[in-house]
Motif scaffolding. Structure first.
Motif, short mmCIF file in Angstrom:
data_model
loop_
_atom_site.label_atom_id
_atom_site.label_comp_id
_atom_site.label_asym_id
_atom_site.label_seq_id
_atom_site.Cartn_x
_atom_site.Cartn_y
_atom_site.Cartn_z
N ASN A 3 0.81 -1.23 0.06
CA ASN A 3 0.06 -0.04 0.04
C ASN A 3 0.82 1.16 0.01
O ASN A 3 1.46 1.60 1.05
CB ASN A 3 -1.02 -0.14 1.15
CG ASN A 3 -1.79 1.19 1.14
OD1 ASN A 3 -1.66 1.93 0.34
ND2 ASN A 3 -2.77 1.33 2.33
N VAL A 4 1.15 1.81 -1.19
CA VAL A 4 1.81 2.88 -1.48
C VAL A 4 1.30 4.28 -0.77
O VAL A 4 2.03 5.35 -0.36
CB VAL A 4 2.19 3.28 -2.81
CG1 VAL A 4 3.03 2.11 -3.31
CG2 VAL A 4 1.23 3.53 -3.66
N PHE A 5 -0.03 4.13 -0.15
CA PHE A 5 -0.42 5.25 0.30
C PHE A 5 -0.78 5.04 1.74
O PHE A 5 -1.70 5.75 2.49
CB PHE A 5 -1.99 5.75 -0.46
CG PHE A 5 -1.68 5.92 -1.85
CD1 PHE A 5 -0.93 6.80 -2.46
CD2 PHE A 5 -2.39 5.50 -2.74
CE1 PHE A 5 -0.55 7.12 -3.52
CE2 PHE A 5 -2.30 5.52 -4.25
CZ PHE A 5 -1.39 6.48 -4.68
N LYS A 6 -0.12 4.23 2.45
CA LYS A 6 -0.28 3.81 3.95
C LYS A 6 0.20 5.11 4.62
O LYS A 6 1.06 5.86 4.18
CB LYS A 6 0.63 2.73 4.18
CG LYS A 6 0.43 2.33 5.61
CD LYS A 6 1.36 1.25 6.01
CE LYS A 6 1.33 0.82 7.41
NZ LYS A 6 2.19 -0.39 7.77
N GLY A 7 -0.73 5.50 5.50
CA GLY A 7 -0.44 6.83 5.92
C GLY A 7 -1.18 7.95 5.69
O GLY A 7 -1.44 8.93 6.33
N LEU A 8 -1.89 7.84 4.54
CA LEU A 8 -2.67 8.86 4.00
C LEU A 8 -4.22 8.53 4.25
O LEU A 8 -4.63 7.42 4.09
CB LEU A 8 -2.59 9.03 2.36
CG LEU A 8 -1.16 9.55 1.86
CD1 LEU A 8 -1.20 9.42 0.41
CD2 LEU A 8 -0.72 10.93 2.47
N GLU A 9 -5.07 9.41 4.70
CA GLU A 9 -6.48 9.05 4.70
C GLU A 9 -7.26 10.04 4.19
O GLU A 9 -6.96 11.30 3.80
CB GLU A 9 -6.59 9.47 6.55
CG GLU A 9 -5.95 8.35 7.25
CD GLU A 9 -6.17 8.51 8.94
OE1 GLU A 9 -6.84 9.36 9.06
OE2 GLU A 9 -5.33 7.95 9.45
N ASP A 12 -6.57 13.20 1.39
CA ASP A 12 -5.13 13.12 0.99
C ASP A 12 -5.04 11.73 -0.02
O ASP A 12 -4.32 11.88 -0.90
CB ASP A 12 -4.21 13.13 2.11
CG ASP A 12 -4.19 14.65 2.80
OD1 ASP A 12 -4.49 15.42 2.21
OD2 ASP A 12 -3.54 14.77 4.07
N ASN A 13 -5.63 10.55 0.52
CA ASN A 13 -5.53 9.58 -0.16
C ASN A 13 -6.38 9.55 -1.57
O ASN A 13 -5.48 9.08 -2.55
CB ASN A 13 -6.28 8.38 0.58
CG ASN A 13 -6.28 7.16 0.16
OD1 ASN A 13 -5.16 6.39 0.21
ND2 ASN A 13 -7.06 6.46 -0.35
N ASN A 14 -7.53 10.27 -1.64
CA ASN A 14 -8.01 10.44 -2.71
C ASN A 14 -7.17 11.23 -4.07
O ASN A 14 -7.05 10.86 -4.91
CB ASN A 14 -9.39 11.01 -2.77
CG ASN A 14 -10.44 10.21 -2.04
OD1 ASN A 14 -10.42 8.93 -1.85
ND2 ASN A 14 -11.42 10.91 -1.48
N VAL A 15 -6.56 12.36 -3.47
CA VAL A 15 -5.72 13.39 -4.20
C VAL A 15 -4.63 12.43 -4.77
O VAL A 15 -4.20 12.33 -5.97
CB VAL A 15 -5.26 14.25 -3.47
CG1 VAL A 15 -4.33 15.31 -4.25
CG2 VAL A 15 -6.53 15.40 -3.18
N ALA A 16 -3.87 11.69 -3.86
CA ALA A 16 -2.78 10.90 -4.22
C ALA A 16 -2.97 9.66 -5.32
O ALA A 16 -2.35 9.50 -6.06
CB ALA A 16 -2.05 9.95 -3.09
N PHE A 17 -4.21 9.13 -5.08
CA PHE A 17 -4.78 8.00 -6.01
C PHE A 17 -5.06 8.50 -7.22
O PHE A 17 -4.61 8.14 -8.29
CB PHE A 17 -5.77 7.29 -5.37
CG PHE A 17 -6.10 5.91 -5.93
CD1 PHE A 17 -5.25 4.89 -6.15
CD2 PHE A 17 -7.33 5.81 -6.85
CE1 PHE A 17 -5.88 3.81 -6.75
CE2 PHE A 17 -7.52 4.77 -7.54
CZ PHE A 17 -6.85 3.87 -7.32
N ARG A 18 -5.55 9.77 -7.40
CA ARG A 18 -6.13 10.57 -8.57
C ARG A 18 -4.77 10.85 -9.11
O ARG A 18 -4.90 10.69 -10.41
CB ARG A 18 -7.00 11.48 -8.18
CG ARG A 18 -7.28 12.56 -9.40
CD ARG A 18 -8.53 11.65 -10.29
NE ARG A 18 -7.90 11.31 -11.50
CZ ARG A 18 -8.55 10.46 -12.29
NH1 ARG A 18 -9.57 9.98 -12.03
NH2 ARG A 18 -8.04 10.26 -13.42
N LEU A 19 -3.97 11.35 -8.59
CA LEU A 19 -2.65 11.71 -9.21
C LEU A 19 -1.90 10.59 -9.77
O LEU A 19 -1.47 10.53 -10.88
CB LEU A 19 -1.70 12.49 -8.28
CG LEU A 19 -0.20 13.18 -8.81
CD1 LEU A 19 -0.49 14.19 -10.16
CD2 LEU A 19 0.35 13.74 -7.90
#
Length: 170
Positions: A3-9, A12-19
């Motif tokens: 999970n490369v987005f571990k720690g994002l909630e 922030d998680n949505n923005v990172a995933f969209r990017l």
């Protein structure tokens, strides 16, 4: 799975995933012209506080990575060029075996001059892209454009040589 987005909630998680998705989509050649237009209209200098600037740089870096084989040292670039031509030819072979029409760049019989194919890729895809990116957005990467043009000169010297044998899979 990692999970490369571990720690994002949340957002922030949505923005990172969209990017991440947008960066992957930036490698699609169907989006090439649109991305080039975004870079052409970019007003330098880069502002790291500006989310749109950061997003554009992420997209550009992914796209640059995707088409960077022509910017590598020549011998490395040559190996990548052979690998790409072989991949395209294998796709064309498969399409032919299914009775489908094959685009010329995927036809082993028509696309048999590695130098010519690399010069075409530089002239019609990467020269304007790397030139525009290094002129409007990332001038500190101008060396990438220069190396690509040096490689183009080397390919001119090799034009007409028989296709080199494909890179063997390890």
């Amino acid at each position: 799975a990692m999970n490369v987005f571990k720690g994002l909630e949340g957002e922030d998680n949505n923005v990172a995933f969209r990017l991440l998705i947008d960066c992957i989509l930036a490698t699609d050649m169907a989006k090439h012209r649109e991305l080039l237009e975004q870079v052409s209209s970019f007003e330098y200098p880069f502002d790291k506080a500006n989310a749109d600037h950061r997003r554009l740089v992420c997209l550009i870096l992914m796209k640059m990575s995707d088409i960077s084989n022509v910017t590598k040292p020549f011998e490395v670039s040559k190996r990548w060029g052979r690998a790409v031509v072989e991949e395209f030819s294998a796709q064309g072979d498969m399409e032919k075996s299914k009775g489908l029409n094959v685009e010329p760049m995927f036809d082993r019989k028509l696309n048999n001059d590695l130098a010519k194919s690399q010069i075409g890729f530089i002239d019609f895809v990467t020269k304007s892209f790397f030139g525009t990116v290094t002129e409007h957005l990332l001038p500190q990467l101008r060396w990438v454009f220069i190396r690509m043009m040096e490689n183009r000169g080397r390919w001119e010297e090799e034009k007409g040589s028989p296709m080199l044998t494909p890179v063997k899979q390890k």
